[in-house]
Design a protein around this motif. Structure first.
Motif, PDB file in Angstrom:
ATOM      1  N   ALA A  81       0.828  -1.212   0.000  1.00  0.00           N
ATOM      2  CA  ALA A  81       0.000   0.000   0.000  1.00  0.00           C
ATOM      3  C   ALA A  81       0.856   1.253   0.000  1.00  0.00           C
ATOM      4  O   ALA A  81       0.576   2.205  -0.734  1.00  0.00           O
ATOM      5  N   ILE A  82       1.933   1.281   0.817  1.00  0.00           N
ATOM      6  CA  ILE A  82       2.764   2.490   0.874  1.00  0.00           C
ATOM      7  C   ILE A  82       3.498   2.678  -0.453  1.00  0.00           C
ATOM      8  O   ILE A  82       3.682   3.811  -0.906  1.00  0.00           O
ATOM      9  N   ALA A  83       3.897   1.583  -1.099  1.00  0.00           N
ATOM     10  CA  ALA A  83       4.566   1.705  -2.401  1.00  0.00           C
ATOM     11  C   ALA A  83       3.610   2.309  -3.425  1.00  0.00           C
ATOM     12  O   ALA A  83       3.984   3.219  -4.180  1.00  0.00           O
ATOM     13  N   ALA A  84       2.373   1.837  -3.440  1.00  0.00           N
ATOM     14  CA  ALA A  84       1.390   2.360  -4.392  1.00  0.00           C
ATOM     15  C   ALA A  84       1.080   3.827  -4.116  1.00  0.00           C
ATOM     16  O   ALA A  84       1.003   4.643  -5.047  1.00  0.00           O
ATOM     17  N   ARG A  85       0.919   4.195  -2.846  1.00  0.00           N
ATOM     18  CA  ARG A  85       0.587   5.581  -2.494  1.00  0.00           C
ATOM     19  C   ARG A  85       1.758   6.522  -2.780  1.00  0.00           C
ATOM     20  O   ARG A  85       1.552   7.662  -3.210  1.00  0.00           O
ATOM     21  N   ALA A  86       2.977   6.057  -2.544  1.00  0.00           N
ATOM     22  CA  ALA A  86       4.145   6.900  -2.818  1.00  0.00           C
ATOM     23  C   ALA A  86       4.305   7.118  -4.322  1.00  0.00           C
ATOM     24  O   ALA A  86       4.586   8.237  -4.771  1.00  0.00           O
ATOM     25  N   GLN A  87       4.105   6.072  -5.103  1.00  0.00           N
ATOM     26  CA  GLN A  87       4.245   6.222  -6.541  1.00  0.00           C
ATOM     27  C   GLN A  87       3.137   7.090  -7.122  1.00  0.00           C
ATOM     28  O   GLN A  87       3.354   7.788  -8.103  1.00  0.00           O
ATOM     29  N   LYS A  88       1.982   7.067  -6.510  1.00  0.00           N
ATOM     30  CA  LYS A  88       0.862   7.897  -6.969  1.00  0.00           C
ATOM     31  C   LYS A  88       1.209   9.384  -6.888  1.00  0.00           C
ATOM     32  O   LYS A  88       0.781  10.168  -7.729  1.00  0.00           O
ATOM     33  N   ILE A  89       2.027   9.768  -5.886  1.00  0.00           N
ATOM     34  CA  ILE A  89       2.425  11.182  -5.756  1.00  0.00           C
ATOM     35  C   ILE A  89       3.813  11.434  -6.352  1.00  0.00           C
ATOM     36  O   ILE A  89       4.396  12.494  -6.152  1.00  0.00           O
ATOM     37  N   GLY A  90       4.348  10.450  -7.086  1.00  0.00           N
ATOM     38  CA  GLY A  90       5.585  10.656  -7.831  1.00  0.00           C
ATOM     39  C   GLY A  90       6.863  10.321  -7.091  1.00  0.00           C
ATOM     40  O   GLY A  90       7.932  10.778  -7.475  1.00  0.00           O
ATOM     41  N   ILE A  91       6.805   9.529  -6.042  1.00  0.00           N
ATOM     42  CA  ILE A  91       8.004   9.158  -5.287  1.00  0.00           C
ATOM     43  C   ILE A  91       8.416   7.755  -5.691  1.00  0.00           C
ATOM     44  O   ILE A  91       7.634   6.814  -5.603  1.00  0.00           O
TER      45      ILE A  91
END
Length: 121
Positions: A81-91
């Motif tokens: 979940a944290i990987a998906a959320r971070a990539q969603k904001i460009g990290i």
């Protein structure tokens, strides 16, 4: 001389590591906290002092998926979940901060799931 509790010893380790680890806007810090039952992770920009993304085993979105899972399986879900959320904001790249915990069990499962989800650290 009073004996240190496990948490006091963990905090000493955490502060010792935090002297060297710093999250920038380009490469924020991914901090892990685990209690006896739950696990929490945040992606933090230390330069501004802002949390950019977070996930936990008590998260409203993830809570229904956590029913009946072991702690390690829950940590894997939180890592994804944290990987998906971070990539969603460009990290894409982070600095991993294990919070003074040993890199075994739930902390390791979370880190490996985040790596598989696309985060680099």
């Amino acid at each position: 001389m009073a004996r240190k509790t496990r948490n006091e010893a963990r905090l000493r380790r955490h502060f010792r590591v935090r002297k060297k680890i710093f999250g920038s806007p380009e490469r924020p810090r991914m901090n892990v906290f685990r209690s006896s039952k739950e696990i929490y992770v945040q992606v933090i920009d230390d330069f501004r002092g802002h949390t950019l993304a977070s996930a936990s085993s008590i998260d409203q979105e993830l809570r229904p998926e956590m029913i009946g899972l072991t702690n390690i399986e829950q940590a894997k879900k939180v890592g994804q979940a944290i990987a998906a959320r971070a990539q969603k904001i460009g990290i894409k790249q982070v600095v991993f901060d294990r919070g003074g915990y040993q890199y075994i069990g739930r902390v390791k499962a979370l880190a490996e799931a985040a790596r598989e989800g696309g985060l680099e650290f």
